[in-house]
Design an enzyme around this catalytic site. Structure first.
Site, PDB file in Angstrom:
ATOM      1  N   HIS A 125       0.798  -1.229   0.000  1.00 30.22           N
ATOM      2  CA  HIS A 125       0.000   0.000   0.000  1.00 30.22           C
ATOM      3  C   HIS A 125       0.833   1.283   0.000  1.00 30.22           C
ATOM      4  O   HIS A 125       0.282   2.374  -0.145  1.00 30.22           O
ATOM      5  CB  HIS A 125      -0.995  -0.016   1.177  1.00 30.22           C
ATOM      6  N   ASP A 148      -9.901  -0.140   4.123  1.00 29.33           N
ATOM      7  CA  ASP A 148      -8.714  -0.761   4.722  1.00 29.33           C
ATOM      8  C   ASP A 148      -9.016  -1.101   6.182  1.00 29.33           C
ATOM      9  O   ASP A 148      -9.785  -0.395   6.841  1.00 29.33           O
ATOM     10  CB  ASP A 148      -7.566   0.272   4.650  1.00 29.33           C
ATOM     11  N   HIS A 150      -6.634  -0.760   8.139  1.00 21.79           N
ATOM     12  CA  HIS A 150      -5.645   0.153   8.731  1.00 21.79           C
ATOM     13  C   HIS A 150      -5.801   1.564   8.177  1.00 21.79           C
ATOM     14  O   HIS A 150      -6.274   1.729   7.046  1.00 21.79           O
ATOM     15  CB  HIS A 150      -4.229  -0.342   8.401  1.00 21.79           C
ATOM     16  N   ASP A 152      -3.125   3.659   7.738  1.00 22.56           N
ATOM     17  CA  ASP A 152      -1.933   3.946   6.921  1.00 22.56           C
ATOM     18  C   ASP A 152      -1.604   5.437   6.910  1.00 22.56           C
ATOM     19  O   ASP A 152      -1.232   6.005   5.879  1.00 22.56           O
ATOM     20  CB  ASP A 152      -2.118   3.416   5.476  1.00 22.56           C
ATOM     21  N   HIS A 165       4.320   1.178   4.025  1.00 20.02           N
ATOM     22  CA  HIS A 165       2.920   0.881   3.643  1.00 20.02           C
ATOM     23  C   HIS A 165       1.935   1.275   4.750  1.00 20.02           C
ATOM     24  O   HIS A 165       0.729   1.349   4.486  1.00 20.02           O
ATOM     25  CB  HIS A 165       2.729  -0.592   3.226  1.00 20.02           C
ATOM     26  N   ASP A 256      -7.466  -1.721   0.015  1.00 21.74           N
ATOM     27  CA  ASP A 256      -6.539  -2.700   0.590  1.00 21.74           C
ATOM     28  C   ASP A 256      -7.336  -3.982   0.803  1.00 21.74           C
ATOM     29  O   ASP A 256      -8.375  -3.962   1.486  1.00 21.74           O
ATOM     30  CB  ASP A 256      -6.002  -2.134   1.918  1.00 21.74           C
ATOM     31  N   ASP A 258      -6.969  -6.286   2.686  1.00 24.21           N
ATOM     32  CA  ASP A 258      -7.139  -6.677   4.097  1.00 24.21           C
ATOM     33  C   ASP A 258      -8.335  -5.995   4.760  1.00 24.21           C
ATOM     34  O   ASP A 258      -8.648  -6.269   5.925  1.00 24.21           O
ATOM     35  CB  ASP A 258      -5.843  -6.510   4.899  1.00 24.21           C
ATOM     36  N   GLU A 301      -2.007  -5.212  -1.652  1.00 18.90           N
ATOM     37  CA  GLU A 301      -1.734  -6.092  -0.514  1.00 18.90           C
ATOM     38  C   GLU A 301      -2.193  -7.544  -0.698  1.00 18.90           C
ATOM     39  O   GLU A 301      -2.281  -8.291   0.273  1.00 18.90           O
ATOM     40  CB  GLU A 301      -2.274  -5.508   0.804  1.00 18.90           C
TER      41      GLU A 301
HETATM   42  N1  LIG Z   1      -1.043  -1.360   4.238  1.00 17.32           N
HETATM   43  C1  LIG Z   1      -1.040  -2.068   5.367  1.00 17.32           C
HETATM   44  N2  LIG Z   1      -1.393  -3.330   5.340  1.00 17.32           N
HETATM   45  N3  LIG Z   1      -0.676  -1.440   6.484  1.00 17.32           N
HETATM   46  C2  LIG Z   1      -0.519  -2.016   7.785  1.00 17.32           C
HETATM   47  C3  LIG Z   1       0.038  -1.004   8.747  1.00 17.32           C
HETATM   48  C4  LIG Z   1       0.251  -1.571  10.106  1.00 17.32           C
HETATM   49  C5  LIG Z   1       0.759  -0.574  11.136  1.00 17.32           C
HETATM   50  N4  LIG Z   1      -0.238   0.395  11.472  1.00 17.32           N
HETATM   51  C6  LIG Z   1       2.013   0.138  10.627  1.00 17.32           C
HETATM   52  O1  LIG Z   1       2.014   1.340  10.515  1.00 17.32           O
HETATM   53  O2  LIG Z   1       2.995  -0.496  10.354  1.00 17.32           O
HETATM   54 MN   LIG Z   2      -3.389  -0.439   3.667  1.00 19.11          MN
HETATM   55 MN   LIG Z   3      -4.404  -2.738   5.586  1.00 19.09          MN
END
Ligand SMILES: NC(=[NH2+])NCCC[C@H](N)C(=O)O
Ligand SMILES: [Mn+2]
Ligand SMILES: [Mn+2]
Length: 345
Positions: A125, A148, A150, A152, A165, A256, A258, A301
């Protein structure tokens, strides 16, 4: 006048009756440009660079054409090895990430300038940096819908993992400009998104520092709690109310994989339980398509080296393809071409 939607007066031949007058049909002749970005250095797990070819191998191009889209596949970008790439601040591999995103930004800008809706197949990402930057470089202000688990939105100083990411949004938002240190291979990047033009859907794993940033900037978020409370239809209604409250801007959808529940999409680097169902995930794409303003999509992802079984990988990749089909006119009620006639015996 809504773009992307055609009003059709549907008359059932022979019966003389008018069925579904002014029924709204989805315009299916989207012109789609696809760019693959087989890049994984925004995080530490091998395999996510295989996403673009897997998603293509699952029939993306043929299926888009089958539903009436014009498709131009621009192939995959190639990324050179970056020799010395020390951490800056806490951000890992800044040179590789900066360089890859510069290339991607230029590729996306070209696809947009050639008149297509852009589909960026990741990769991790961190690629949203180049994809959104290249999209915005075409001159118009954008809305960003970020789907997502998250947020990010860590900065290179707040990141708990160092993985870029988990940071792309912080580089792109005007209001965070003063919080981003100078980084090697990032001098080309200027923030291009306003905090009020961003909506998040599906959040369920947000770091404390990210939570502070989201509140501080007043960013609109629909965590899984809101998805549960409101239902996905209301979430999408309110998402569009928010992004269309001033002017109708082109939409950048950054998806994303996920965001989906890991039972459905296990082949991803940072799965989080309690995610979107298949139906909720698809509904988001159908609704965004209906606005007629979808201008670019990231699908990121997908990692076939995670997710355990072949079935897990297949289900993840198939979901990614279906989400993209939903973005460009597929509807679950079925559809037919304008000139279809029931064959006479
Ligand atoms: N694109 C993703 N899957 N991001 C996950 C990020 C997880 C965590 N918040 C980090 O900053 O590392
Ligand atoms: Mn993401
Ligand atoms: Mn994510």
């Amino acid at each position: 006048m809504r773009t992307g939607v055609t009003r059709v007066l549907l008359v059932m031949k022979g019966s003389g009756a008018l069925h579904g007058a002014f029924k709204i049909f989805r315009r299916n002749h989207h012109s789609v440009g696809i760019i693959g970005a087989p890049f994984s250095k925004g995080q530490s797990r091998d395999g996510v660079q295989l996403g673009p070819d897997l998603i293509r191998a699952a029939g993306l191009v043929e299926k888009l054409k089958g539903q009436g889209c014009t498709v131009k596949d621009y192939g995959n970008l190639t990324f050179e090895e970056v020799a010395k790439d020390e951490t800056t601040g806490r951000a890992k591999r800044p040179r590789a990430v900066g360089q890859a995103n510069k290339q991607l930004s230029e590729a996306v800008r070209k696809i947009k300038n050639e008149g297509h809706a852009c589909v960026m197949l990741g990769g991790d990402h961190s690629l949203a940096i180049g994809s959104i930057h290249g999209h915005a470089a075409c001159g118009t202000q954008l809305s960003v819908v970020w789907v997502d688990a998250h947020a990010d939105i860590n900065t290179p100083l707040t990141t708990p993992t160092g993985n870029i990411h988990g940071q792309p949004m912080s580089y792109l938002i005007h209001e965070l400009r003063s919080k981003i240190p100078v980084m090697p291979n990032f001098s080309w990047l200027k923030p291009c998104i306003a905090a009020e033009d961003v909506v998040y859907i599906g959040l369920r794993d947000v770091d404390p520092e990210e939570h502070y940033i989201l509140k501080y900037l007043g960013i609109k978020t629909f965590s899984m709690t809101e998805v549960d409370y409101l239902g996905i239809a209301k979430v999408m209604e309110q998402t569009c109310d928010h992004i269309f409250s001033k002017v109708k801007k082109p939409i950048h959808l950054s998806y994303d994989i996920d965001a989906l529940d890991p039972s459905l999409a296990p082949a991803t680097g940072t799965p989080v339980v309690g995610g979107l169902t298949y139906r909720e995930g698809i509904y988001i794409t159908e609704h965004i398509c209906q606005t007629g303003l979808l201008s670019a999509v990231d699908m990121v992802e997908v990692n076939p080296k995670r997710g355990g079984t072949d079935n897990g990988v297949r289900s993840t990749v198939d979901a990614a393809v279906d989400l993209l089909l939903g973005c460009f006119g597929r509807v679950r009620e079925g559809s037919h071409s304008a000139d279809y006639k029931i064959p006479d015996p």
